[in-house]
Design a protein around this motif. Structure first.
Motif, PDB file in Angstrom:
ATOM      1  N   LEU A  10     -13.145-108.056  -7.770  1.00  0.00           N
ATOM      2  CA  LEU A  10     -13.236-108.575  -6.445  1.00  0.00           C
ATOM      3  C   LEU A  10     -13.079-107.304  -5.425  1.00  0.00           C
ATOM      4  O   LEU A  10     -13.622-107.378  -4.331  1.00  0.00           O
ATOM      5  CB  LEU A  10     -11.944-109.763  -5.939  1.00  0.00           C
ATOM      6  CG  LEU A  10     -12.189-110.930  -6.753  1.00  0.00           C
ATOM      7  CD1 LEU A  10     -11.213-111.888  -6.689  1.00  0.00           C
ATOM      8  CD2 LEU A  10     -13.598-111.465  -6.425  1.00  0.00           C
ATOM      9  N   LEU A  11     -12.261-106.338  -5.868  1.00  0.00           N
ATOM     10  CA  LEU A  11     -12.060-105.216  -5.345  1.00  0.00           C
ATOM     11  C   LEU A  11     -13.483-104.483  -4.943  1.00  0.00           C
ATOM     12  O   LEU A  11     -13.776-103.910  -4.077  1.00  0.00           O
ATOM     13  CB  LEU A  11     -11.155-104.249  -5.723  1.00  0.00           C
ATOM     14  CG  LEU A  11      -9.650-104.384  -5.187  1.00  0.00           C
ATOM     15  CD1 LEU A  11      -8.779-103.356  -6.196  1.00  0.00           C
ATOM     16  CD2 LEU A  11      -9.419-104.187  -3.890  1.00  0.00           C
ATOM     17  N   GLY A  12     -14.075-104.444  -6.134  1.00  0.00           N
ATOM     18  CA  GLY A  12     -15.470-103.643  -5.950  1.00  0.00           C
ATOM     19  C   GLY A  12     -16.497-104.245  -5.118  1.00  0.00           C
ATOM     20  O   GLY A  12     -17.266-103.769  -4.490  1.00  0.00           O
ATOM     21  N   ARG A  67     -14.794 -97.423   2.963  1.00  0.00           N
ATOM     22  CA  ARG A  67     -14.507 -96.479   4.140  1.00  0.00           C
ATOM     23  C   ARG A  67     -14.279 -94.868   3.310  1.00  0.00           C
ATOM     24  O   ARG A  67     -13.321 -95.028   2.619  1.00  0.00           O
ATOM     25  CB  ARG A  67     -13.154 -96.790   4.711  1.00  0.00           C
ATOM     26  CG  ARG A  67     -12.905 -96.136   6.027  1.00  0.00           C
ATOM     27  CD  ARG A  67     -11.635 -96.769   6.804  1.00  0.00           C
ATOM     28  NE  ARG A  67     -11.252 -96.133   7.879  1.00  0.00           N
ATOM     29  CZ  ARG A  67     -10.449 -96.481   8.639  1.00  0.00           C
ATOM     30  NH1 ARG A  67      -9.749 -97.580   8.571  1.00  0.00           N
ATOM     31  NH2 ARG A  67      -9.945 -95.815   9.796  1.00  0.00           N
ATOM     32  N   ALA A  68     -14.689 -94.156   3.889  1.00  0.00           N
ATOM     33  CA  ALA A  68     -14.443 -92.807   3.067  1.00  0.00           C
ATOM     34  C   ALA A  68     -13.354 -92.178   3.666  1.00  0.00           C
ATOM     35  O   ALA A  68     -12.907 -92.316   4.874  1.00  0.00           O
ATOM     36  CB  ALA A  68     -15.819 -91.702   3.303  1.00  0.00           C
ATOM     37  N   VAL A  69     -12.739 -91.088   2.687  1.00  0.00           N
ATOM     38  CA  VAL A  69     -11.680 -90.393   3.198  1.00  0.00           C
ATOM     39  C   VAL A  69     -12.251 -88.930   3.562  1.00  0.00           C
ATOM     40  O   VAL A  69     -13.079 -88.381   2.838  1.00  0.00           O
ATOM     41  CB  VAL A  69     -10.679 -90.189   1.826  1.00  0.00           C
ATOM     42  CG1 VAL A  69      -9.457 -89.407   2.044  1.00  0.00           C
ATOM     43  CG2 VAL A  69     -10.098 -91.583   1.606  1.00  0.00           C
ATOM     44  N   GLU A 100      -8.435 -96.010  -6.162  1.00  0.00           N
ATOM     45  CA  GLU A 100      -9.793 -95.594  -5.483  1.00  0.00           C
ATOM     46  C   GLU A 100     -10.601 -96.838  -4.845  1.00  0.00           C
ATOM     47  O   GLU A 100     -11.000 -96.584  -3.731  1.00  0.00           O
ATOM     48  CB  GLU A 100     -10.801 -94.979  -6.695  1.00  0.00           C
ATOM     49  CG  GLU A 100     -12.107 -94.643  -6.100  1.00  0.00           C
ATOM     50  CD  GLU A 100     -13.076 -94.197  -7.176  1.00  0.00           C
ATOM     51  OE1 GLU A 100     -14.341 -94.247  -7.132  1.00  0.00           O
ATOM     52  OE2 GLU A 100     -12.549 -94.048  -8.461  1.00  0.00           O
ATOM     53  N   LEU A 101     -10.594 -97.888  -5.656  1.00  0.00           N
ATOM     54  CA  LEU A 101     -11.077 -99.227  -5.039  1.00  0.00           C
ATOM     55  C   LEU A 101     -10.290 -99.470  -3.681  1.00  0.00           C
ATOM     56  O   LEU A 101     -10.838 -99.899  -2.676  1.00  0.00           O
ATOM     57  CB  LEU A 101     -11.251-100.365  -5.901  1.00  0.00           C
ATOM     58  CG  LEU A 101     -12.379-100.059  -6.982  1.00  0.00           C
ATOM     59  CD1 LEU A 101     -12.354-101.025  -8.031  1.00  0.00           C
ATOM     60  CD2 LEU A 101     -13.818 -99.991  -6.359  1.00  0.00           C
ATOM     61  N   GLU A 102      -9.144 -99.558  -3.925  1.00  0.00           N
ATOM     62  CA  GLU A 102      -8.114 -99.936  -2.829  1.00  0.00           C
ATOM     63  C   GLU A 102      -8.149 -99.157  -1.665  1.00  0.00           C
ATOM     64  O   GLU A 102      -8.329 -99.510  -0.452  1.00  0.00           O
ATOM     65  CB  GLU A 102      -6.709-100.087  -3.216  1.00  0.00           C
ATOM     66  CG  GLU A 102      -6.504-101.001  -4.098  1.00  0.00           C
ATOM     67  CD  GLU A 102      -4.829-101.049  -4.682  1.00  0.00           C
ATOM     68  OE1 GLU A 102      -4.387-102.210  -5.148  1.00  0.00           O
ATOM     69  OE2 GLU A 102      -4.313-100.180  -4.498  1.00  0.00           O
ATOM     70  N   THR A 103      -8.608 -97.853  -1.825  1.00  0.00           N
ATOM     71  CA  THR A 103      -8.812 -96.975  -0.756  1.00  0.00           C
ATOM     72  C   THR A 103     -10.097 -97.217   0.051  1.00  0.00           C
ATOM     73  O   THR A 103      -9.997 -97.248   1.241  1.00  0.00           O
ATOM     74  CB  THR A 103      -9.008 -95.547  -1.087  1.00  0.00           C
ATOM     75  OG1 THR A 103      -7.703 -95.141  -1.896  1.00  0.00           O
ATOM     76  CG2 THR A 103      -9.215 -94.470  -0.221  1.00  0.00           C
ATOM     77  N   GLY A 138      -7.085 -99.431   2.050  1.00  0.00           N
ATOM     78  CA  GLY A 138      -5.723 -98.525   1.752  1.00  0.00           C
ATOM     79  C   GLY A 138      -4.769 -99.163   0.411  1.00  0.00           C
ATOM     80  O   GLY A 138      -4.905-100.193   0.169  1.00  0.00           O
ATOM     81  N   ILE A 139      -4.359 -98.233  -0.221  1.00  0.00           N
ATOM     82  CA  ILE A 139      -3.520 -98.198  -1.434  1.00  0.00           C
ATOM     83  C   ILE A 139      -2.134 -99.171  -1.259  1.00  0.00           C
ATOM     84  O   ILE A 139      -1.668 -98.842  -0.118  1.00  0.00           O
ATOM     85  CB  ILE A 139      -3.372 -97.067  -2.177  1.00  0.00           C
ATOM     86  CG1 ILE A 139      -2.462 -96.102  -1.481  1.00  0.00           C
ATOM     87  CG2 ILE A 139      -4.642 -96.767  -2.674  1.00  0.00           C
ATOM     88  CD1 ILE A 139      -2.244 -94.777  -2.411  1.00  0.00           C
TER      89      ILE A 139
END
Length: 392
Positions: free
Chosen positions: A25-27, A35-37, A188-191, A195-196
């Motif tokens: 689901l995160l994917g 959103r890029a970092v 990585e997906l949460e970011t 956000g983690i």
């Protein structure tokens, strides 16, 4: 009988959701909300203090200081603060003997615990950012630059490194390596989604204004960092290029005790920040917090309920239930054998034992966290200093 089937199905669904459904689901959400970092180094690098709490780390501290001194960052913008939590061995002398003028030692006269030691160190910091790490961890020379780049986004309050589990790939320790890699993928997906929900205790950077905020001594500072960032309208992110090498524990018993300590503090931290679990106020972040933390902590209790349900079904004559109970018994015996041997065990025994002990640790931690007892004072997990040295 029907109740037993419902319990068994519920436990299976929770297991599938926690470790497969949630990442899937995160994917999906990340595809629409990606959103890029930031990854470019700012033209004027902010000042950074690397803060490391230590207790009796004379075997590790020299390698630690060498690793931190090798960080690729402007010399005049970097300071290293070692907070000695009442060390009684040669740790303090080794730090004082270090020739690098960027290194400062804060000696606490007696032990106060990790969170209190970090708080004492925070009062001595006047840089813009703080990088928190542990004595046994070794950072890639480019890790700090990668973490600092994330703060070019004014909405970022915490930037967490990417843990790399290192050491001999044997027995239960192999299970730890696989789990760490899985966990990094989730972050990585949460970011990308927003956000983690928790930073890596091995390596994370935080804005000093957040780091200085008071925190109860019984709570987890790295977990609280991400939650506190959310409270202040900021986000915590995972930075894939900020590699930190974390040695695996050489003992399943030692790893079990570490997991219990970590989860006790984590459960108490989430209880303290429980308002963030409200989906009506915190939307996707609340969903991620429920899925990433609460669902996993509920799994061992669901597993115990499933064993009872299987026993009921097997007693009614279901052959498949008897087979599953037999497999569960075999895994239980393997876990007991791995616990007795403790050291190096065959992977076929060690990996399932690592999984079982991790779930038992969650039950043990819940009983300690909510049973009214006090947390034991911080005792760092002793890891092999050669593991990270050989991996660098």
């Amino acid at each position: 009988m029907s109740v037993a089937y419902v319990v068994l199905a519920g436990a299976a669904l929770l297991l599938v959701y926690a470790f497969a459904g949630y990442p899937a689901l995160l994917g999906v959400v990340a595809r629409f909300r990606g959103r890029a970092v930031p990854s470019a180094t700012p033209p004027e690098p902010p000042s950074v203090t690397v803060a490391v709490p230590v207790y009796n780390e004379e075997r590790q501290v020299a390698g630690l200081l060498e690793s931190l001194s090798a960080l690729e960052y402007p010399r005049d913008r970097l300071r290293i603060l070692v907070v000695s939590d009442g060390s009684t061995d040669g740790t303090n002398e080794l730090v004082r003997a270090h020739a690098d003028d960027r290194v400062r030692l804060l000696e606490l006269p007696h032990r106060v615990g990790k969170t209190a030691a970090e708080a004492a160190g925070a009062r001595q910091i006047d840089s813009e950012l703080v990088l928190n790490t542990d004595a046994s961890v070794r950072l890639d020379p480019r890790a700090l630059t990668a973490l600092v780049a994330a703060f070019a986004d004014p909405d970022v309050g915490v930037a967490s490194g990417r843990d790399v589990s290192v050491g001999e790939a044997e027995g239960g320790n192999e299970g730890e390596r696989g789990y760490v890699g899985y966990e990094m993928r989730i972050r990585e997906l949460e970011t990308r989604v927003g956000g983690i929900v928790g930073a890596s205790g091995s390596c994370y950077a935080i804005r000093t204004s957040l780091h200085r905020l008071p925190l109860d001594e019984g709570l987890s500072r790295d977990f609280a960092a991400a939650l506190r960032a959310r409270e202040h309208g900021l986000r915590a992110v995972a930075v894939d290029d900020a590699l930190c090498l974390v040695p695996r524990a050489s003992s399943l018993r030692r790893e079990y005790r570490r997991k219990v300590r970590t989860m006790v503090r984590g459960m108490r931290t989430l209880a303290d920040f429980r308002a963030l679990l409200n989906p009506f106020r915190h939307g996707l972040f609340a969903w991620m917090l429920w899925s990433h933390k609460v669902a996993r902590w509920l799994l061992p209790w669901a597993g115990l309920a499933a064993l009872v349900a299987l026993t009921v079904i097997a007693a009614a004559g279901a052959a498949w239930a008897r087979v599953l109970l037999g497999l569960a018994g075999a895994v239980g015996l393997a876990t007991m054998l791995a616990w007795v041997l403790d050291g190096r065990v065959p992977r076929i025994i060690g990996v399932p034992a690592w999984v079982v002990l991790g779930n038992l640790a969650a039950v043990h931690a819940a009983l300690k966290a909510f049973g009214g007892g006090q947390s034991a004072i911080w005792e760092p997990t002793r890891r092999d200093p050669t593991a990270t040295a050989e991996a660098v």
